[in-house]
Design an enzyme around this catalytic site. Structure first.
Site, PDB file in Angstrom:
ATOM      1  N   ASP A 112       0.867  -1.162   0.000  1.00 33.73           N
ATOM      2  CA  ASP A 112       0.000   0.000   0.000  1.00 33.73           C
ATOM      3  C   ASP A 112       0.926   1.241   0.000  1.00 33.73           C
ATOM      4  O   ASP A 112       2.116   1.115   0.327  1.00 33.73           O
ATOM      5  CB  ASP A 112      -0.847  -0.083   1.283  1.00 33.73           C
ATOM      6  CG  ASP A 112      -1.573   1.183   1.595  1.00 33.73           C
ATOM      7  OD1 ASP A 112      -2.291   1.669   0.716  1.00 33.73           O
ATOM      8  OD2 ASP A 112      -1.427   1.699   2.718  1.00 33.73           O
ATOM      9  N   ASP A 114      -0.008   5.116   1.051  1.00 35.07           N
ATOM     10  CA  ASP A 114      -0.156   6.097   2.143  1.00 35.07           C
ATOM     11  C   ASP A 114      -0.257   5.403   3.503  1.00 35.07           C
ATOM     12  O   ASP A 114      -1.076   4.507   3.686  1.00 35.07           O
ATOM     13  CB  ASP A 114      -1.399   6.953   1.913  1.00 35.07           C
ATOM     14  CG  ASP A 114      -1.181   7.929   0.769  1.00 35.07           C
ATOM     15  OD1 ASP A 114      -0.569   8.980   1.002  1.00 35.07           O
ATOM     16  OD2 ASP A 114      -1.582   7.605  -0.362  1.00 35.07           O
ATOM     17  N   ASP A 315      -2.071  -0.674   5.718  1.00 34.96           N
ATOM     18  CA  ASP A 315      -2.426  -0.099   7.021  1.00 34.96           C
ATOM     19  C   ASP A 315      -3.882   0.341   7.108  1.00 34.96           C
ATOM     20  O   ASP A 315      -4.315   0.840   8.131  1.00 34.96           O
ATOM     21  CB  ASP A 315      -1.559   1.134   7.288  1.00 34.96           C
ATOM     22  CG  ASP A 315      -1.980   2.303   6.419  1.00 34.96           C
ATOM     23  OD1 ASP A 315      -2.159   2.098   5.208  1.00 34.96           O
ATOM     24  OD2 ASP A 315      -2.175   3.399   6.951  1.00 34.96           O
TER      25      ASP A 315
HETATM   26  O1  LIG Z   1      -4.417   3.133  -0.623  1.00 35.82           O
HETATM   27  P1  LIG Z   1      -3.469   4.209  -0.158  1.00 35.82           P
HETATM   28  O2  LIG Z   1      -2.213   4.282  -0.982  1.00 35.82           O
HETATM   29  O3  LIG Z   1      -3.177   4.093   1.307  1.00 35.82           O
HETATM   30  O4  LIG Z   1      -4.225   5.580  -0.430  1.00 35.82           O
HETATM   31  C1  LIG Z   1      -5.356   5.944   0.366  1.00 35.82           C
HETATM   32  C2  LIG Z   1      -5.576   7.440   0.340  1.00 35.82           C
HETATM   33  O5  LIG Z   1      -4.310   8.033   0.599  1.00 35.82           O
HETATM   34  C3  LIG Z   1      -4.226   9.457   0.543  1.00 35.82           C
HETATM   35  O6  LIG Z   1      -4.886  10.013   1.670  1.00 35.82           O
HETATM   36  C4  LIG Z   1      -4.334   9.648   2.919  1.00 35.82           C
HETATM   37  O7  LIG Z   1      -2.998  10.121   3.030  1.00 35.82           O
HETATM   38  C5  LIG Z   1      -2.859  11.576   3.007  1.00 35.82           C
HETATM   39  C6  LIG Z   1      -1.378  11.904   3.026  1.00 35.82           C
HETATM   40  O8  LIG Z   1      -0.742  11.381   4.142  1.00 35.82           O
HETATM   41  C7  LIG Z   1      -3.622  12.165   4.197  1.00 35.82           C
HETATM   42  O9  LIG Z   1      -3.523  13.581   4.179  1.00 35.82           O
HETATM   43  C8  LIG Z   1      -5.091  11.742   4.116  1.00 35.82           C
HETATM   44  O10 LIG Z   1      -5.795  12.186   5.266  1.00 35.82           O
HETATM   45  C9  LIG Z   1      -5.202  10.217   4.043  1.00 35.82           C
HETATM   46  O11 LIG Z   1      -6.552   9.817   3.814  1.00 35.82           O
HETATM   47  C10 LIG Z   1      -4.813   9.983  -0.744  1.00 35.82           C
HETATM   48  O12 LIG Z   1      -4.787  11.380  -0.733  1.00 35.82           O
HETATM   49  C11 LIG Z   1      -6.210   9.431  -0.949  1.00 35.82           C
HETATM   50  O13 LIG Z   1      -6.730   9.925  -2.157  1.00 35.82           O
HETATM   51  C12 LIG Z   1      -6.099   7.912  -0.996  1.00 35.82           C
HETATM   52  O14 LIG Z   1      -7.360   7.348  -1.255  1.00 35.82           O
END
Ligand SMILES: O=P(O)(O)OC[C@H]1O[C@H](O[C@H]2O[C@H](CO)[C@@H](O)[C@H](O)[C@H]2O)[C@H](O)[C@@H](O)[C@@H]1O
Length: 407
Positions: A112, A114, A315
């Site tokens: 993954d 983020d 995560d």
């Molecule tokens: O599947 P992932 O790679 O974990 O992506 C899921 C989402 O990640 C991002 O948002 C998340 O991380 C951001 C940066 O740390 C944070 O600001 C936010 O609150 C989190 O939700 C991304 O911007 C999303 O579009 C993804 O869906």
């Protein structure tokens, strides 16, 4: 996975209006009635569970980690944590079990982005990997097929990672590229030949392609209806769109939820899912990160479960679908970070990847490598120790889902 069943489109035929978390409205209605509308009644989101989900949707911000460490020092939280760890042991401490099981098998790594490779930060556009993480991922990809499966758009996540040797699945697995070889055993109606940025021929799998115009339309509307909510931020990931509320005052969360609810309520072919302080709008199709893992294994010719050991590090709730796929038949390992350990989880995920490659590079026993890496930084730091303990192998993010194969 039965690929014959995948030749049919995963788009669900049933578009009847749904339950509380699957909402939508017809696009013909939407531009007339929604674009200028402010949310009136906030009861929908109060009573359908959206607000509860929003409140429990992410670990605290960085600034709160100090308080968590203090809180963790209490006997009660230690107890809770120990009982969790009994069920889901530390991935690093169990490293030798994993490697034993990998004996003579081909390891395949799924990651993954983020919260796993990059720390959670306030600005989604500034979620970068550290140099160490970058080299850990690069190193692992030298030895094992490695794929990133992210909720972000494929272009965005591949740019953030910046390693062309990886496979990328964006939009929660709804946008996948893999090398075009005549030997690819997969022939899916949603696969097309394309070329990547380097001009190489690739297969492109986009099961929700028909939703692109609808997602664009909903994205524009969401931007419009949330524009006066300070801190709200909407992203277009091509096959899904994300409404962030991490930087929105908690008092305004009901309002942001109601805005999204109002925009979606007549779109029966879209659904809402919850991520970390983000509301995600996606096509109502039978596709998720778990299906993406199966699809990639199949299309890379690695679905022979006895000779292949897939490992997925994630995560978030959306990663649970992948954990479930790997748990079935003790097929592989899902490695999960607990909600309150975001920063340390990134450190742990990086450490795990480093350990994997060191195992291959110098042939030292896995266990000694792990212990060295695990304890070296801040060996005497209470906070480090506490945080280190909060990372487990498998484990549910939400109730009712067991993860990872036991050993
Ligand atoms: O599947 P992932 O790679 O974990 O992506 C899921 C989402 O990640 C991002 O948002 C998340 O991380 C951001 C940066 O740390 C944070 O600001 C936010 O609150 C989190 O939700 C991304 O911007 C999303 O579009 C993804 O869906």
């Amino acid at each position: 996975m039965d690929l014959s069943s995948m030749n049919a489109s995963p788009v669900l035929a049933d578009s009847s209006p749904i339950n509380q978390t699957i909402l939508g409205f017809h696009s013909s209605v939407f531009s007339r009635s929604i674009s200028k509308k402010k949310p009136g009644n906030l009861d929908d989101v109060r009573f359908n569970g959206w607000l509860d989900a929003m409140q429990s949707s992410s670990p605290p911000r960085k600034s709160m980690l100090k308080d968590i460490a203090t809180e963790l020092a209490s006997d009660d939280s230690d107890l809770v944590y120990y009982s969790w760890m009994l069920r889901y042991p530390s991935a690093l401490k169990s490293f030798h079990h994993i490697i034993n099981r990998a004996h003579k098998k081909k390891i395949v790594i799924f990651l993954d982005y983020d919260g796993t490779l990059s720390p959670i930060v306030d600005d989604p556009e500034r979620a970068f990997m550290s140099i160490d993480m970058h080299s850990a991922v690069k190193g692992v990809a030298k030895y094992f097929p490695t794929a990133i499966i992210s909720g972000r758009s494929r272009d965005q996540v591949s740019e953030l990672v910046g390693l062309t040797e990886l496979f990328y699945a964006g939009s929660h697995g709804m946008d996948i590229t893999f090398p075009a070889k005549d030997t690819n055993p997969i022939s899916h109606t949603n696969c097309i030949r394309s070329t990547d940025k380097q001009g190489k021929e690739v297969n492109l799998f986009q099961p929700a392609r028909e939703f692109i115009p609808m997602i664009n339309e909903v994205f524009r509307t969401l931007v419009e209806v949330t524009k006066d909510i300070s801190g709200a931020f909407v992203e277009n990931h091509k096959f899904c769109t994300s409404v962030h509320y991490r930087n929105v005052d908690e008092k305004c969360w009901p309002m942001i939820a109601q805005c999204v609810h109002d925009v979606l309520k007549d779109y029966p072919r879209l659904k809402l899912t919850h991520g970390r302080k983000v509301l995600e709008v996606r096509p109502l199709i039978d596709w998720d990160k778990g299906k993406a893992v199966e699809f990639l294994l199949e299309s890379l010719g690695l679905s022979n479960t006895s000779g292949v050991l897939p490992i997925y590090i994630g995560d978030d709730r959306t990663d649970e679908d992948a954990f479930k796929v790997l748990r079935e038949g003790y097929r592989g390992y899902g490695i999960l970070g607990k909600h309150t350990a975001v920063l340390s989880y990134v450190y742990m995920a990086g450490t795990f990847l480093q350990c994997l490659q060191e195992r291959v590079i110098d042939g030292r026993t896995c266990l000694s490598v792990v212990v060295a890496v695990d304890l070296a930084p801040n060996q005497h730091s209470r906070r480090h120790h506490l945080i280190r303990r909060r990372v487990g192998l498998g484990g549910p993010l939400s109730s009712g889902v067991g993860l990872a194969a036991p050993f």
